[in-house]
Design an enzyme around this catalytic site. Structure first.
Site, PDB file in Angstrom:
ATOM      1  N   GLY A   1      -2.016  -2.019  -5.134  1.00 46.72           N
ATOM      2  CA  GLY A   1      -1.813  -2.365  -6.543  1.00 46.72           C
ATOM      3  C   GLY A   1      -0.846  -1.511  -7.334  1.00 46.72           C
ATOM      4  O   GLY A   1      -0.172  -1.997  -8.228  1.00 46.72           O
TER       5      GLY A   1
ATOM      6  N   GLU B   1      -2.771   5.088 -10.213  1.00 42.94           N
ATOM      7  CA  GLU B   1      -3.573   3.895  -9.979  1.00 42.94           C
ATOM      8  C   GLU B   1      -3.107   2.773 -10.895  1.00 42.94           C
ATOM      9  O   GLU B   1      -2.660   3.026 -12.010  1.00 42.94           O
ATOM     10  CB  GLU B   1      -5.056   4.195 -10.261  1.00 42.94           C
ATOM     11  CG  GLU B   1      -5.902   4.416  -9.030  1.00 42.94           C
ATOM     12  CD  GLU B   1      -6.168   3.139  -8.229  1.00 42.94           C
ATOM     13  OE1 GLU B   1      -5.323   2.218  -8.205  1.00 42.94           O
ATOM     14  OE2 GLU B   1      -7.233   3.062  -7.619  1.00 42.94           O
ATOM     15  N   ASP B   2      -3.234   1.548 -10.425  1.00 43.45           N
ATOM     16  CA  ASP B   2      -2.897   0.399 -11.264  1.00 43.45           C
ATOM     17  C   ASP B   2      -3.957   0.187 -12.341  1.00 43.45           C
ATOM     18  O   ASP B   2      -3.662   0.021 -13.506  1.00 43.45           O
ATOM     19  CB  ASP B   2      -2.718  -0.867 -10.421  1.00 43.45           C
ATOM     20  CG  ASP B   2      -3.878  -1.122  -9.448  1.00 43.45           C
ATOM     21  OD1 ASP B   2      -4.770  -0.256  -9.314  1.00 43.45           O
ATOM     22  OD2 ASP B   2      -3.890  -2.180  -8.808  1.00 43.45           O
TER      23      ASP B   2
ATOM     24  N   ASP C   1     -11.502   0.195 -12.938  1.00 43.61           N
ATOM     25  CA  ASP C   1     -12.471  -0.808 -13.380  1.00 43.61           C
ATOM     26  C   ASP C   1     -13.843  -0.126 -13.417  1.00 43.61           C
ATOM     27  O   ASP C   1     -14.152   0.595 -14.367  1.00 43.61           O
ATOM     28  CB  ASP C   1     -12.378  -1.978 -12.382  1.00 43.61           C
ATOM     29  CG  ASP C   1     -13.164  -3.198 -12.785  1.00 43.61           C
ATOM     30  OD1 ASP C   1     -14.338  -3.064 -13.135  1.00 43.61           O
ATOM     31  OD2 ASP C   1     -12.611  -4.317 -12.741  1.00 43.61           O
TER      32      ASP C   1
ATOM     33  N   LYS D   1     -10.522  -0.329 -17.842  1.00 45.89           N
ATOM     34  CA  LYS D   1     -11.509  -1.242 -18.446  1.00 45.89           C
ATOM     35  C   LYS D   1     -12.726  -0.420 -18.879  1.00 45.89           C
ATOM     36  O   LYS D   1     -13.647  -0.218 -18.091  1.00 45.89           O
ATOM     37  CB  LYS D   1     -11.957  -2.296 -17.427  1.00 45.89           C
ATOM     38  CG  LYS D   1     -10.896  -3.317 -17.047  1.00 45.89           C
ATOM     39  CD  LYS D   1     -11.488  -4.349 -16.086  1.00 45.89           C
ATOM     40  CE  LYS D   1     -10.464  -5.375 -15.663  1.00 45.89           C
ATOM     41  NZ  LYS D   1     -10.955  -6.248 -14.587  1.00 45.89           N
TER      42      LYS D   1
ATOM     43  N   PHE E   1     -10.802 -10.466 -15.794  1.00 47.45           N
ATOM     44  CA  PHE E   1      -9.927 -10.399 -14.631  1.00 47.45           C
ATOM     45  C   PHE E   1      -8.468 -10.572 -15.062  1.00 47.45           C
ATOM     46  O   PHE E   1      -8.123 -11.466 -15.818  1.00 47.45           O
ATOM     47  CB  PHE E   1     -10.298 -11.489 -13.614  1.00 47.45           C
ATOM     48  CG  PHE E   1      -9.537 -11.341 -12.343  1.00 47.45           C
ATOM     49  CD1 PHE E   1      -9.911 -10.383 -11.413  1.00 47.45           C
ATOM     50  CD2 PHE E   1      -8.421 -12.133 -12.082  1.00 47.45           C
ATOM     51  CE1 PHE E   1      -9.186 -10.213 -10.240  1.00 47.45           C
ATOM     52  CE2 PHE E   1      -7.692 -11.966 -10.914  1.00 47.45           C
ATOM     53  CZ  PHE E   1      -8.074 -11.008  -9.989  1.00 47.45           C
TER      54      PHE E   1
ATOM     55  N   ASP F   1      -3.362  -8.321  -8.026  1.00 47.77           N
ATOM     56  CA  ASP F   1      -3.357  -9.627  -7.369  1.00 47.77           C
ATOM     57  C   ASP F   1      -4.599 -10.453  -7.629  1.00 47.77           C
ATOM     58  O   ASP F   1      -5.666  -9.938  -7.944  1.00 47.77           O
ATOM     59  CB  ASP F   1      -3.236  -9.453  -5.856  1.00 47.77           C
ATOM     60  CG  ASP F   1      -4.522  -8.875  -5.251  1.00 47.77           C
ATOM     61  OD1 ASP F   1      -4.955  -7.799  -5.698  1.00 47.77           O
ATOM     62  OD2 ASP F   1      -5.095  -9.527  -4.358  1.00 47.77           O
TER      63      ASP F   1
ATOM     64  N   ARG G   1       1.233 -10.419  -7.495  1.00 41.54           N
ATOM     65  CA  ARG G   1       1.670  -9.026  -7.626  1.00 41.54           C
ATOM     66  C   ARG G   1       3.110  -8.927  -8.135  1.00 41.54           C
ATOM     67  O   ARG G   1       3.507  -7.935  -8.720  1.00 41.54           O
ATOM     68  CB  ARG G   1       1.591  -8.304  -6.269  1.00 41.54           C
ATOM     69  CG  ARG G   1       0.179  -8.148  -5.732  1.00 41.54           C
ATOM     70  CD  ARG G   1       0.192  -7.164  -4.569  1.00 41.54           C
ATOM     71  NE  ARG G   1      -1.001  -7.196  -3.750  1.00 41.54           N
ATOM     72  CZ  ARG G   1      -2.132  -6.545  -4.015  1.00 41.54           C
ATOM     73  NH1 ARG G   1      -2.224  -5.809  -5.100  1.00 41.54           N
ATOM     74  NH2 ARG G   1      -3.168  -6.626  -3.201  1.00 41.54           N
TER      75      ARG G   1
END
Ligand code: IMP
Ligand code: MG
Length: 179
Positions: free
Chosen positions: A49, A103-104, A107, A135, A156, A163, A169
């Site tokens: 990611g 990190e992308d 969560d 998040k 989401f 993705d 992506r």
């Protein structure tokens, strides 16, 4: 409104490219300030990611540094704690280095916890975390996240490295499910 359909779902833009790029420059500026004069810090990008975030933020880093890419193996062992995933791509270059994990998205924080746990055994001098997206309503850990680009709702999202079932992506904007 820009929309995209990936498999069975349709998504609409929630964070446009320009906003993403502005946020990345803000994070880079903070990192540049914090690591000024440090001896060759090491960025560790978590695949898949974070590849796009890594490429874009790296262009704005102005000190001598290195970048390395790690991935979680899909191997899932059987431990009492559940799924055990192993980071692959690690080598000795981490020892005594100042590490910045890229990190992308964070969560629940479960992935982040596993990353930090496994990096620790390679004895870095210290580890800081930079994530493009966070998040807060999904976060279950109390690990400190040093650099957060944008806080997003607990929905989401896809695009810019993230993705949906392997797709999306390549999108330059970030999208959320369209009702
Ligand atoms: P965590 O372990 O729950 O923090 O999840 C982290 C990982 O789940 C990220 O590195 C992403 O790969 C993936 N992920 C979490 N939220 C999303 C999302 O909204 N879209 C796509 N991937 C996500
Ligand atoms: Mg990821």
């Amino acid at each position: 409104m820009k929309q995209v359909t990936l498999k069975d779902k349709t998504f609409k833009v929630s964070i446009p490219e320009e906003r993403i790029q502005r946020v990345i420059i803000e994070i880079a500026n903070r990192i540049n300030e914090d690591y000024k004069g440090e001896d060759t810090p090491l960025f560790i990008s978590i695949l898949n990611g974070a590849f796009m975030f890594t490429a874009d933020i790296f262009k704005h880093i102005n000190f001598n540094c290195e970048v390395s890419f790690l991935k979680f193996s899909s191997y899932e062992g059987t431990a009492t704690t559940g799924k055990v995933k192993q980071l692959i791509g690690i080598n000795e270059e981490i020892k005594d280095r100042k590490v910045i994990v890229l990190e992308d998205i964070v969560d629940t924080g479960i992935t982040l916890e596993q990353i930090l746990e496994q990096l620790k055994s390679f004895e870095p001098a210290n580890v800081k975390i930079a994530t493009l997206l966070f998040k807060p309503d999904a976060y279950k850990k109390d690990l400190k996240i040093d650099y957060i680009g944008l806080e997003v709702p607990n929905e989401f999202i896809v695009g810019y490295g993230l993705d949906y079932d392997g797709l999306g992506r390549n999108l330059v904007d970030i999208y959320t499910l369209s009702e």
